[in-house]
Design a protein around this motif. Structure first.
Motif, short mmCIF file in Angstrom:
data_model
loop_
_atom_site.label_atom_id
_atom_site.label_comp_id
_atom_site.label_asym_id
_atom_site.label_seq_id
_atom_site.Cartn_x
_atom_site.Cartn_y
_atom_site.Cartn_z
N PHE A 162 -39.05 29.62 -68.45
CA PHE A 162 -37.60 29.37 -68.46
C PHE A 162 -37.14 29.05 -69.87
O PHE A 162 -36.09 29.49 -70.32
N THR A 163 -37.92 28.24 -70.55
CA THR A 163 -37.52 27.87 -71.91
C THR A 163 -37.40 29.10 -72.80
O THR A 163 -36.45 29.24 -73.58
N ILE A 164 -38.38 30.00 -72.65
CA ILE A 164 -38.34 31.22 -73.47
C ILE A 164 -37.08 32.01 -73.16
O ILE A 164 -36.36 32.48 -74.05
N THR A 165 -36.75 32.09 -71.86
CA THR A 165 -35.55 32.83 -71.47
C THR A 165 -34.30 32.21 -72.07
O THR A 165 -33.44 32.89 -72.65
N VAL A 166 -34.22 30.92 -71.91
CA VAL A 166 -33.03 30.23 -72.43
C VAL A 166 -32.97 30.39 -73.94
O VAL A 166 -31.89 30.59 -74.52
N ALA A 167 -34.12 30.31 -74.58
CA ALA A 167 -34.13 30.48 -76.03
C ALA A 167 -33.64 31.86 -76.42
O ALA A 167 -32.90 32.01 -77.40
N ALA A 168 -34.05 32.85 -75.62
CA ALA A 168 -33.59 34.20 -75.92
C ALA A 168 -32.07 34.28 -75.81
O ALA A 168 -31.39 34.83 -76.69
N ALA A 169 -31.55 33.72 -74.72
CA ALA A 169 -30.09 33.71 -74.56
C ALA A 169 -29.44 32.99 -75.72
O ALA A 169 -28.42 33.44 -76.27
N GLU B 269 -35.85 27.80 -83.25
CA GLU B 269 -36.80 28.50 -82.39
C GLU B 269 -38.20 27.96 -82.57
O GLU B 269 -38.96 27.78 -81.61
N ILE C 298 -30.51 32.50 -78.79
CA ILE C 298 -30.53 33.20 -80.07
C ILE C 298 -29.56 34.37 -80.05
O ILE C 298 -28.91 34.67 -81.05
N ALA C 299 -29.41 35.02 -78.86
CA ALA C 299 -28.46 36.12 -78.78
C ALA C 299 -27.05 35.61 -79.06
O ALA C 299 -26.33 36.16 -79.91
N VAL C 300 -26.66 34.56 -78.36
CA VAL C 300 -25.31 34.02 -78.57
C VAL C 300 -25.17 33.50 -80.00
O VAL C 300 -24.15 33.72 -80.67
#
Lengths: 108, 645, 173
Positions: A72-79, A42, A81-83
């Protein structure tokens, strides 16, 4: 007389990004806890975001695209880290460990 | 009448199909009856066709219809009746009908009697269709079909290992020639644009064959030699003669029909049919003559010492086919065909008579026979007629044709070939009368077998008698007495309105050779001398023959072992093939496989070493990836420049 | 020459951020590490604000400093919350990683330093007269509609996937 520049020099911002990236990289390569490895990744993503936002304001052709991209990067990063954390929990439940070194089923 | 010639091959085909539907359990009487009757009708039609062609030499005699179009080429099928064809039709149908009749007795109580007749009918159909073919492509198809029938019939008693082997040998050896022939046909097609005889002949004689810059003469020579290869294989000429004696493992009627009268003569027929092509290629014609002469002499020398009655006659066939080839080769077209005709009669007769003997005694070894004259008088006298014809004694059929050939050979300026032929004639008279004396005169050598010897009934007697009549009289078709009727008949193929060939070619083909009484006398004297020698050795049981054999031990052994041709082939081709295969195998196992193994080992060892790089630790992999990234970034930055300086 | 306050603030923030990052690497207890990473995220957000990227900065605080940090905490609690890093060992892998990272940083910093960057202009307005969130919203729903929707699909998939991965599957045992 040259027009006044933005008060913060581009190079300093990029240098911050470089340092954060390398710190994150070092952490991802050496830390033993899987969570910390994820966190380090992250960190590297954040360094990239800093670059994106910097160039959105200070690039050759300033535009908002850089900011949108970092969103978008932040969103993808959130996804991610969740996975990643879900995987971590599943692995922990199976192997009773959260250390990277113990996950070596692919060893020769 | 000529337009109905297609009925001639059709009837045996009908018989074949009919027998197929009757199946394997059909009664012998019906099977043989249908076959003989239909073939006999074919014979009658052939006679009409023969007569019609002779009386209307200018009629249009080609009947074709369009078969298929490939690109811009059209292929026709159909039939063509020439004087040569018409003669062949008569010979084939006559001998076929008689052999089919004879087989009724010979194959009596064979388990696969109907199958035998099926094969025979199929063969007769194929042979007749081959004769009628108007182009080389169609000829090739039926050429292979007669080869197939020969294979099936030689191997008819396939449960005998020798028969199965002989069938394979005959098929394979013939194939060697056929491959060349096919190449020749394709070459002619490419050079002339057609398979049709007439187109090819006119192109060959006009010198307009062209193929990749080769001159017309070269193309004609190469093509003629390639086609002659097929004839060599089919007609068992040296050096592909080895299959015919082995083919004697088949039933004797098969030997009489296929391996004496018809199929083996197809090679001679082919050369005769393609004669304008050969005439426009003199080198090929010389080859034909010499191959024929060598074969005639060699085969007759081998026949001197064989113990198996059928093998003697088989080598005799090879030898006589050699005569025919020699005749064609020296330019005596009509005499070659004439000898083909007389030979078909007397050789079929000899085989059928031998078959009658084998049927009676159940052995083929000459030295288990003897004294049959008293038990089988009809067979004896018919065989004698055939033997006299073969030996060339006046006035039997063989005398006229063989003497014509010898005379033409000398007259056309081939004294060496004439000497070959004369020597072969002596040997011929000797070996055939050796057979005659051993089998039919003197005392029985095997009493048990002699006891149950008997004549084979009317179905076997009738063909013998008819053939004996032809063997005695067929020579008179072409004598000075009827002004060489057959010659005039055959030459009509090349008479003005018909001929596609040029005038000089026609002149060559139509050349006649005057009778030479002196040469005739020499031939007959040689024949009689041969008979005399045979009589001295074999008339009465004595030691003369054995003493002579011991005296000339080396030549005797060479002849007895067939000049070691089989052994030479065995050593050279089979052995050479095996040695080559062993060499190649060594190369394959140790060099090619070694290389492959080496590559495999390299991969295996490398993989085993590289395996240790797979630690399973994601961070180790990432570290390596980082190093790679570092290297790439450093290279990129360095190439852009200005950073480190 | 007057002091440029934004520059001073930037250097302070940068320093604090880097300190947090280094601290994160040097702590032994996992839970402390998770806390310091929150500091790094907030520092980044501050930098965004300095650059005039208000919306991104807010999103950074909401998603990173808020959601992700909390998520990480939960993960630590759910797994081995007593976990601690062993003392730093100078084995080959660590040394090589450190050298590699330092070299990479040096090369990149040299590259950054030697490049002549555009100044950016003190008065450049990339928001087109509007406030930053409004313009970003307009862009997302006009120019970047399809990527935006795709990202929402991705989030749904990640959400469902995470739930399925993390749930306790009794039948596997």
């Amino acid at each position: 007389m040259a027009p006044a520049n933005f008060p913060i020099p581009t190079g300093s911002l990029l240098a911050l990004g470089v340092l954060l990236f390398c710190i994150g990289l070092y952490g991802a390569l050496t830390k033993r806890n899987l969570i910390i490895v994820l966190v380090s990744i992250e960190l590297m993503l954040n360094a990239a975001n800093i670059n994106l936002v910097t160039f959105s304001r200070l690039g050759v052709a300033p535009s908002l695209s850089g900011q949108v991209f970092s969103l978008f990067t932040i969103t993808v990063a959130a996804a991610e880290i969740a996975v990643g954390l879900a995987l971590l929990i599943a692995v922990f439940r199976l192997r009773r460990t959260s250390e990277v070194q113990d996950l070596n089923v692919h060893k020769w | 009448m000529v337009q109905y010639a297609w009925l001639v091959p059709l009837l045996p085909l009908v018989a074949y199909v009919f027998l197929l539907f009757l199946g394997r359990k059909a009664p012998e009487g019906i099977v043989a009856g249908v076959s003989v009757v239909l073939t006999a009708i074919s014979f009658v039609i052939s006679l009409f066709v023969f007569q019609a062609v002779g009386s209307h030499p200018n009629g249009n005699d080609t009947y074709v219809f369009h078969w298929l179009t490939v690109g811009s080429r059209n292929f026709d099928v159909g039939f063509q009746v020439t004087h040569l064809n018409a003669l062949m039709l008569v010979i084939v149908t006559l001998v076929s009908a008689l052999v089919l009749l004879f087989s009724k007795g010979y194959m009596h109580r064979d388990e696969r009697f109907p199958v035998f007749y099926q094969y025979l009918n199929l063969f007769v159909f194929s042979m007749l269709a081959l004769v009628l073919s108007p182009n080389l492509l169609q000829l090739y198809i039926f050429w292979e079909m007669v080869g197939l029938c020969s294979y099936l019939l030689v191997g008819f008693w396939y449960f005998k290992p020798e028969a199965a082997l002989a069938a394979k040998k005959s098929f394979i050896v013939t194939r060697i020639g056929d491959t060349g022939m096919f190449a020749g046909i394709i070459l002619l097609f490419l050079a002339s644009g057609s398979f049709d005889y007439s187109t090819i002949f006119s192109a060959a004689t006009a010198g307009t064959l062209s193929f990749h810059g080769m001159s017309s003469g070269t193309v004609a020579t190469v093509a003629a030699l390639l086609i002659f290869m097929g004839a060599v294989g089919k007609s068992a000429q040296f050096p592909l003669h080895i299959w015919l004696p082995d083919a004697m493992e088949g039933p004797t009627p098969v030997s009489a029909l296929i391996h004496a009268a018809t199929m083996v003569a197809a090679g001679v027929y082919l050369v005769a049919r393609a004669y304008p092509l050969f005439v426009s290629a003199p080198a090929a014609l010389h080859t034909v003559a010499w191959i024929g002469g060598i074969t005639a002499l060699l085969a007759s020398l081998i026949a001197l010492t064989q113990r198996d009655i059928k093998r003697v006659i088989a080598y005799s066939t090879v030898s006589q086919l050699g005569y025919m080839m020699m005749a064609l080769g020296v330019g005596a077209y009509a005499y070659g065909v004439f000898h083909l005709m007389t030979h078909a009669f007397f050789k079929a007769l000899l085989f059928l008579a031998a078959g009658s003997v084998i049927h009676a005694l159940d052995t083929q070894d000459l030295f288990e026979m003897g004294g049959l004259r008293r038990k089988m008088p009809l067979t004896t006298y018919t065989f004698l007629a055939g033997a006299l014809a073969l030996a060339g004694i006046v006035p039997f059929a063989g005398f006229w044709s063989k003497d014509d050939i010898l005379g033409a050979t000398l007259a056309s300026g081939h004294p060496v070939l004439y000497a070959f032929g004369l020597l072969a004639a002596f040997c011929t008279a000797f070996y055939i009368f050796r057979v005659f004396f051993l089998a039919f005169t003197g005392q029985p050598r095997d009493e048990a077998k002699y006891e149950h010897a008997h004549e084979g009934g009317w179905v076997m007697a009738v063909p013998l008698v008819i053939l004996a009549a032809f063997a005695t009289l067929a020579g008179f078709f072409n004598t000075p007495l009827n002004h060489h009727g057959l010659e005039r008949y055959l030459f009509a193929d090349y008479a003005a309105p018909h001929s596609a060939a040029g005038t000089d070619v026609v002149a060559t083909i139509g050349q006649t050779y005057p009778e030479n009484i002196g040469l005739m006398a020499v031939s007959v004297a040689v024949g009689l001398f041969g008979i005399l020698v045979a009589a001295l050795f074999y008339w009465r049981p004595g030691k003369g023959a054995e003493r002579a054999a011991r005296m000339f031990s080396l030549p005797y052994q060479v002849s007895f072992h067939k000049f070691f041709v089989d052994e030479a082939y065995e050593w050279f081709f089979v052995g050479g093939g095996k040695r080559l295969a062993a060499l190649v195998r060594w190369f394959d196992v140790y060099v090619l496989d070694g290389l492959v193994q080496l590559l495999g080992r390299l991969g295996s060892v490398g993989g085993r070493l590289l395996r240790f790089s797979q630690t399973g630790q994601i961070q180790t992999y990432s570290a390596w990836a980082t190093v790679g990234l570092l290297v790439f970034v450093a290279i990129a930055v360095f190439r852009i420049g200005g950073v480190f300086g | 020459m007057s002091i440029s306050w934004p520059l001073v603030i930037f250097y302070v923030i940068a320093l604090l951020t880097l300190c947090c990052a280094v601290l994160m690497l040097s702590f032994r207890k996992v839970i402390y590490m998770a806390l310091t990473i929150g500091g790094v995220f907030v520092g980044c957000a501050a930098v965004y604000f300095l650059l005039g990227a208000d919306f991104v900065g807010v999103a950074q605080i909401l998603i990173y400093a808020g959601a992700i940090t909390i998520l990480i905490m939960f993960a630590i609690m759910l797994t081995n919350h007593e976990a601690a890093e062993p003392p730093l060992s100078w084995n080959l892998k660590n040394v090589a990683s450190a050298v590699g990272c330092v070299l990479l940083a040096v090369v990149l910093l040299l590259a950054v330093r030697s490049t002549n960057w555009p100044g950016g202009g003190a008065t450049t307005d990339i928001n087109g007269g509007n406030t930053n969130p409004i313009v970003i919203g307009l862009m997302l729903f006009k120019q970047y509609t399809i990527p935006f929707e795709l990202v929402s699909v991705l989030l749904i998939v990640a959400l469902v996937g995470a739930v399925i991965l993390a749930q306790d599957r009794k039948e596997d045992e």
